[in-house]
Scaffold this active site. Structure first.
Site, PDB file in Angstrom:
ATOM      1  N   HIS A 282       0.729  -1.056  -0.265  1.00 60.22           N
ATOM      2  CA  HIS A 282      -0.063  -0.089   0.125  1.00 60.22           C
ATOM      3  C   HIS A 282       0.758   0.924   0.119  1.00 60.22           C
ATOM      4  O   HIS A 282       1.986   1.056   0.130  1.00 60.22           O
ATOM      5  CB  HIS A 282      -1.225  -0.103   1.168  1.00 60.22           C
ATOM      6  CG  HIS A 282       0.203   0.279   2.931  1.00 60.22           C
ATOM      7  ND1 HIS A 282       0.640   1.004   2.812  1.00 60.22           N
ATOM      8  CD2 HIS A 282      -0.189  -1.278   3.878  1.00 60.22           C
ATOM      9  CE1 HIS A 282       0.653   0.336   4.344  1.00 60.22           C
ATOM     10  NE2 HIS A 282       0.895  -0.505   4.201  1.00 60.22           N
TER      11      HIS A 282
ATOM     12  N   CYS B 266       3.289  -5.045   7.053  1.00 63.93           N
ATOM     13  CA  CYS B 266       2.971  -4.430   5.859  1.00 63.93           C
ATOM     14  C   CYS B 266       4.245  -4.032   4.609  1.00 63.93           C
ATOM     15  O   CYS B 266       5.246  -3.716   5.584  1.00 63.93           O
ATOM     16  CB  CYS B 266       1.630  -3.497   5.264  1.00 63.93           C
ATOM     17  SG  CYS B 266       0.008  -4.649   5.975  1.00 63.93           S
TER      18      CYS B 266
END
Length: 187
Positions: free
Chosen positions: A147, A163
């Site tokens: 992301h 992440c």
């Protein structure tokens, strides 16, 4: 010291001293997060994503032996994802909510999410940034994402809750390149 041993010590020291400039250059090469075409091993299939957390780079294989390389931020020690997954969901300006594990690890930081199902709306202040690619294994959400980020200084570092972070303009570019079903390998 005997002469043969002195010679070995001298030769070993000389070889080591000669190699130092090369080793120093290798260690001091500047980290460059800007997208750029680079060679990769031909074993990786075009369309595949390869992430090397220790070097803080993500590679999108464009053709045999070639990839677009992007700088990334990755998970802190013990929180990183490794293995193979697929991108099963893609979202523009995604909503965000910390996982239960994130809330447990740092209840002070995430106190507004305790005891409810609130999510932060998508937008420029959202921690997932402009785009998110959701990683799944065997049809199940891993809760790991590739992301964007609101913290551009985290690129090139191991600081996230697991992440893979990219600069917003880079994740927008990658988002346009990869379809649902893309294979992702994190080494």
């Amino acid at each position: 010291m005997e002469p043969a041993r002195r010679r070995r010590t001298f030769l070993t020291s000389t070889v080591a001293a000669a190699a130092l400039p090369l080793m120093a250059q290798a260690r001091t090469a500047a980290y460059d997060p800007a997208p750029q075409m680079v060679p990769v091993k031909a074993q990786y299939a075009p369309g595949q994503l390869l992430i090397l957390p220790r070097s803080h780079y993500l590679y999108f294989v464009t053709s045999p032996g070639q990839a677009m390389r992007y700088g990334v931020g990755v998970g802190k020690a013990g929180l990183e994802f490794t293995g193979t997954a697929t991108i099963d969901v893609k979202k523009e300006w995604p909503t965000w909510r910390p996982t239960n594990e994130m809330i447990e690890r740092d209840p002070q930081a995430y106190k507004r999410f305790i005891g409810n199902t609130d999510a932060q709306p998508g937008g420029p202040g959202n921690p997932l940034g402009a785009r998110a690619l959701y990683l799944f294994q065997n049809g199940r959400d891993t809760y790991f994402r590739i992301h964007g980020t609101t913290q551009p200084n985290s690129i090139g570092r191991s600081v996230s809750n697991g992440c893979i972070r990219m600069l917003n303009e880079h994740v927008i570019d990658l988002y346009q390149r990869v379809p649902i079903g893309t294979k992702v390998t994190v080494l």
